[in-house]
Design a protein around this motif. Sequence first.
Motif, PDB file in Angstrom:
ATOM      1  N   ASP A 100       0.800  -1.216   0.000  1.00  0.00           N
ATOM      2  CA  ASP A 100       0.000   0.000   0.000  1.00  0.00           C
ATOM      3  C   ASP A 100       0.840   1.276   0.000  1.00  0.00           C
ATOM      4  N   ASN A 101       2.159   1.163  -0.029  1.00  0.00           N
ATOM      5  CA  ASN A 101       3.026   2.338  -0.035  1.00  0.00           C
ATOM      6  C   ASN A 101       3.310   2.750  -1.475  1.00  0.00           C
ATOM      7  N   PRO A 102       2.821   3.916  -1.928  1.00  0.00           N
ATOM      8  CA  PRO A 102       3.023   4.299  -3.328  1.00  0.00           C
ATOM      9  C   PRO A 102       4.489   4.556  -3.675  1.00  0.00           C
ATOM     10  N   HIS A 103       5.290   4.996  -2.709  1.00  0.00           N
ATOM     11  CA  HIS A 103       6.710   5.228  -2.997  1.00  0.00           C
ATOM     12  C   HIS A 103       7.427   3.898  -3.241  1.00  0.00           C
ATOM     13  N   GLU A 104       7.081   2.903  -2.459  1.00  0.00           N
ATOM     14  CA  GLU A 104       7.668   1.572  -2.649  1.00  0.00           C
ATOM     15  C   GLU A 104       7.236   1.009  -3.997  1.00  0.00           C
ATOM     16  N   ARG A 105       6.006   1.287  -4.385  1.00  0.00           N
ATOM     17  CA  ARG A 105       5.495   0.795  -5.652  1.00  0.00           C
ATOM     18  C   ARG A 105       6.303   1.375  -6.802  1.00  0.00           C
ATOM     19  N   ARG A 106       6.587   2.681  -6.760  1.00  0.00           N
ATOM     20  CA  ARG A 106       7.391   3.301  -7.816  1.00  0.00           C
ATOM     21  C   ARG A 106       8.790   2.704  -7.836  1.00  0.00           C
ATOM     22  N   TRP A 107       9.354   2.463  -6.643  1.00  0.00           N
ATOM     23  CA  TRP A 107      10.689   1.887  -6.559  1.00  0.00           C
ATOM     24  C   TRP A 107      10.698   0.493  -7.155  1.00  0.00           C
ATOM     25  N   MET A 108       9.672  -0.305  -6.855  1.00  0.00           N
ATOM     26  CA  MET A 108       9.611  -1.661  -7.385  1.00  0.00           C
ATOM     27  C   MET A 108       9.461  -1.647  -8.901  1.00  0.00           C
ATOM     28  N   ASP A 109       8.669  -0.709  -9.450  1.00  0.00           N
ATOM     29  CA  ASP A 109       8.510  -0.628 -10.897  1.00  0.00           C
ATOM     30  C   ASP A 109       9.838  -0.291 -11.559  1.00  0.00           C
ATOM     31  N   SER A 110      10.581   0.690 -11.002  1.00  0.00           N
ATOM     32  CA  SER A 110      11.861   1.041 -11.604  1.00  0.00           C
ATOM     33  C   SER A 110      12.878  -0.069 -11.426  1.00  0.00           C
ATOM     34  N   ASN A 111      12.844  -0.746 -10.296  1.00  0.00           N
ATOM     35  CA  ASN A 111      13.759  -1.871 -10.073  1.00  0.00           C
ATOM     36  C   ASN A 111      13.492  -2.981 -11.080  1.00  0.00           C
ATOM     37  N   ARG A 112      12.241  -3.294 -11.282  1.00  0.00           N
ATOM     38  CA  ARG A 112      11.889  -4.353 -12.225  1.00  0.00           C
ATOM     39  C   ARG A 112      12.352  -3.974 -13.629  1.00  0.00           C
ATOM     40  N   LEU A 113      12.148  -2.730 -14.023  1.00  0.00           N
ATOM     41  CA  LEU A 113      12.577  -2.276 -15.337  1.00  0.00           C
ATOM     42  C   LEU A 113      14.095  -2.352 -15.469  1.00  0.00           C
ATOM     43  N   PHE A 114      14.808  -1.987 -14.411  1.00  0.00           N
ATOM     44  CA  PHE A 114      16.274  -2.054 -14.438  1.00  0.00           C
ATOM     45  C   PHE A 114      16.744  -3.490 -14.622  1.00  0.00           C
ATOM     46  N   PHE A 115      16.189  -4.427 -13.854  1.00  0.00           N
ATOM     47  CA  PHE A 115      16.614  -5.819 -13.967  1.00  0.00           C
ATOM     48  C   PHE A 115      16.231  -6.425 -15.315  1.00  0.00           C
ATOM     49  N   LEU A 116      15.094  -6.029 -15.867  1.00  0.00           N
ATOM     50  CA  LEU A 116      14.727  -6.509 -17.197  1.00  0.00           C
ATOM     51  C   LEU A 116      15.692  -5.964 -18.250  1.00  0.00           C
ATOM     52  N   SER A 117      16.126  -4.729 -18.081  1.00  0.00           N
ATOM     53  CA  SER A 117      17.102  -4.153 -19.008  1.00  0.00           C
ATOM     54  C   SER A 117      18.440  -4.879 -18.921  1.00  0.00           C
ATOM     55  N   ILE A 118      18.873  -5.195 -17.710  1.00  0.00           N
ATOM     56  CA  ILE A 118      20.123  -5.944 -17.526  1.00  0.00           C
ATOM     57  C   ILE A 118      20.011  -7.327 -18.171  1.00  0.00           C
TER      58      ILE A 118
END
Length: 76
Positions: free
Chosen positions: A36-54
């Motif tokens: 339910d934390n929107p800041h964590e949600r944004r962090w998880m989205d960017s993290n997922r995108l970073f790992f997919l790029s790697i």
Amino acid sequence: MSKGEGTNMASDYDNQLIESVTVRRHRLLAAFLFGDNPHERRWMDSNRLFFLSIAAAAVIAALCVGYSFVSHLLEA
């Protein structure tokens, strides 16, 4: 009130109800997946995108190295 106006109001209510249910489902799914934390949600989205790029970069590099290896073997 004419017959058409009553039908239109019912249709509007139905559309509003369907839209609110859709929004609620989307929010529940997002809360279930990310918390339910929107800041964590944004962090998880960017993290997922970073790992997919790697991962994509690693696959592309492996394909380049494999192609180079096979083409070198076929030349000899």
